[in-house]
Design an enzyme around this catalytic site. Structure first.
Site, PDB file in Angstrom:
ATOM      1  CG  ASN A   8      -2.088   1.228   1.453  1.00 29.93           C
ATOM      2  OD1 ASN A   8      -1.833   1.853   0.095  1.00 29.93           O
ATOM      3  ND2 ASN A   8      -2.365   1.151   2.630  1.00 29.93           N
ATOM      4  CE  LYS A  10      -0.342   3.298   4.797  1.00 31.37           C
ATOM      5  NZ  LYS A  10      -0.056   3.673   5.816  1.00 31.37           N
ATOM      6  CG  HIS A  93      -5.810   1.707   5.467  1.00 32.63           C
ATOM      7  ND1 HIS A  93      -5.517   2.929   6.242  1.00 32.63           N
ATOM      8  CD2 HIS A  93      -4.755   1.450   4.763  1.00 32.63           C
ATOM      9  CE1 HIS A  93      -3.814   2.862   6.235  1.00 32.63           C
ATOM     10  NE2 HIS A  93      -4.039   2.003   5.895  1.00 32.63           N
ATOM     11  CD  GLU A  95      -2.780   5.871   6.437  1.00 33.16           C
ATOM     12  OE1 GLU A  95      -2.939   5.597   5.496  1.00 33.16           O
ATOM     13  OE2 GLU A  95      -2.168   5.248   7.000  1.00 33.16           O
ATOM     14  CD  GLU A 163      -3.538  -1.878   7.774  1.00 37.00           C
ATOM     15  OE1 GLU A 163      -1.938  -2.027   7.068  1.00 37.00           O
ATOM     16  OE2 GLU A 163      -3.988  -1.335   6.681  1.00 37.00           O
ATOM     17  CB  SER A 208       5.141  -1.275  11.958  1.00 37.32           C
ATOM     18  OG  SER A 208       5.055  -0.468  12.412  1.00 37.32           O
TER      19      SER A 208
HETATM   20  P1  13P Z   1       3.250   0.912   8.230  1.00 36.04           P
HETATM   21  O1  13P Z   1       3.766  -0.717   6.688  1.00 36.04           O
HETATM   22  O2  13P Z   1       4.411   1.473   6.730  1.00 36.04           O
HETATM   23  O3  13P Z   1       3.123   0.533   9.249  1.00 36.04           O
HETATM   24  O4  13P Z   1       1.944   0.932   6.417  1.00 36.04           O
HETATM   25  C1  13P Z   1       0.767  -0.234   7.373  1.00 36.04           C
HETATM   26  C2  13P Z   1      -0.436   0.219   6.596  1.00 36.04           C
HETATM   27  O5  13P Z   1      -0.871   0.754   6.981  1.00 36.04           O
HETATM   28  C3  13P Z   1      -0.494  -0.462   5.365  1.00 36.04           C
HETATM   29  O6  13P Z   1      -2.047  -0.791   4.800  1.00 36.04           O
END
Ligand code: 13P
Length: 247
Positions: A8, A10, A93, A95, A163, A208
């Site tokens: 992802n 983003k 997600h 976010e 997540e 992470s």
């Molecule tokens: P990180 O791997 O940067 O923690 O992000 C996880 C994430 O939100 C994947 O959708």
């Protein structure tokens, strides 16, 4: 079943960087047990399609609108994504939930439309730190699953990504015990909800994931893949994760 490595990106990378990423990444040999998805910004999907067409890598959008067309200024039609040759979508997600106020009802509409259009779908769920501290993790996950999957009929590949919000982009990875407990709860729900069809659903862990923790996390019961943010932006670190879990 394949182990899923979903990236992802983003809101990162423009067309040039996207092209450069795949130029490097496509030189790596992907182990046979690995299935890859790349959820990249929609504006770069055409560039990425040019890069990965003819390979086994699947491309996805990070969001869709819950209608196929109409007066919805600024939104992205899942039907158009399908027409472009995009394979998959990421829905729910944290976010999107946090910054764009997407609620369970809207996410349910998006999931239904994605499946109706035969887009491969990954649905994200997860608790906040406050919810975990308040011993509400199970309750939150079950509520997100129940409301998100309400009346959903599966017609295309479908997976869940667990997540924990507090592990996203923080470097603080969930412990193996926490991952195992959450994934067991999700697996149990899926069995009840989809009966034999649930066997085709993988449960991904996200938060992470890095080259140094990928192998041990991949061995946790019911972990069928990863959803990776930061570490998926660099071809080398993504490849290291893939090689760590590849057979
Ligand atoms: P990180 O791997 O940067 O923690 O992000 C996880 C994430 O939100 C994947 O959708």
């Amino acid at each position: 079943m394949s182990f899923i490595i979903a990236s992802n990106w983003k809101m990162n990378k423009g067309p040039k960087e996207t092209e450069l990423f795949f130029k490097t990444f496509l030189s790596f040999v992907i182990p046979e047990n690995i299935k890859t998805f790349f959820f990249i910004p929609s504006v770069n999907l055409t560039t990425a399609l040019n890069s990965v067409t003819g390979t086994s890598h699947l491309l996805g959008a990070q969001n869709i609108f819950h209608e196929v067309s109409g007066a919805f200024t600024g939104e992205t039609s899942p039907q158009v994504l399908k027409e472009m040759g995009v394979d998959a979508v990421l829905i729910g997600h944290s976010e999107r939930r946090q910054f764009f106020l997407e609620n369970d009802h809207v996410l349910n509409l998006k999931l239904k439309l994605a499946q109706k259009l035969s887009l491969k779908t990954i649905f994200c769920i997860g608790e906040t730190l406050e919810e975990r501290k308040g011993q509400k993790t199970s309750q939150v996950l079950l509520s997100q699953l129940e409301k998100g999957l309400k009346d959903l009929e599966l017609s295309s590949e479908f997976h869940i990504a667990y997540e924990p919000v507090w592990a996203i982009g923080t470097g603080e990875v969930a412990t193996e015990k926490q991952v195992e407990e959450a994934h067991a709860l999700i697996r149990d729900f899926l069995k009840k909800r989809f009966a034999h069809k649930s066997e085709m659903i993988s449960i991904l862990y996200g938060g992470s994931v890095k080259p140094d923790n990928a192998k041990s996390l991949s061995h946790v019961k019911n972990v069928g893949g990863f959803l990776i943010g930061g570490a998926s932006l660099v071809p080398d670190s993504l490849n290291q994760i893939i090689q760590a879990v590849g057979e």
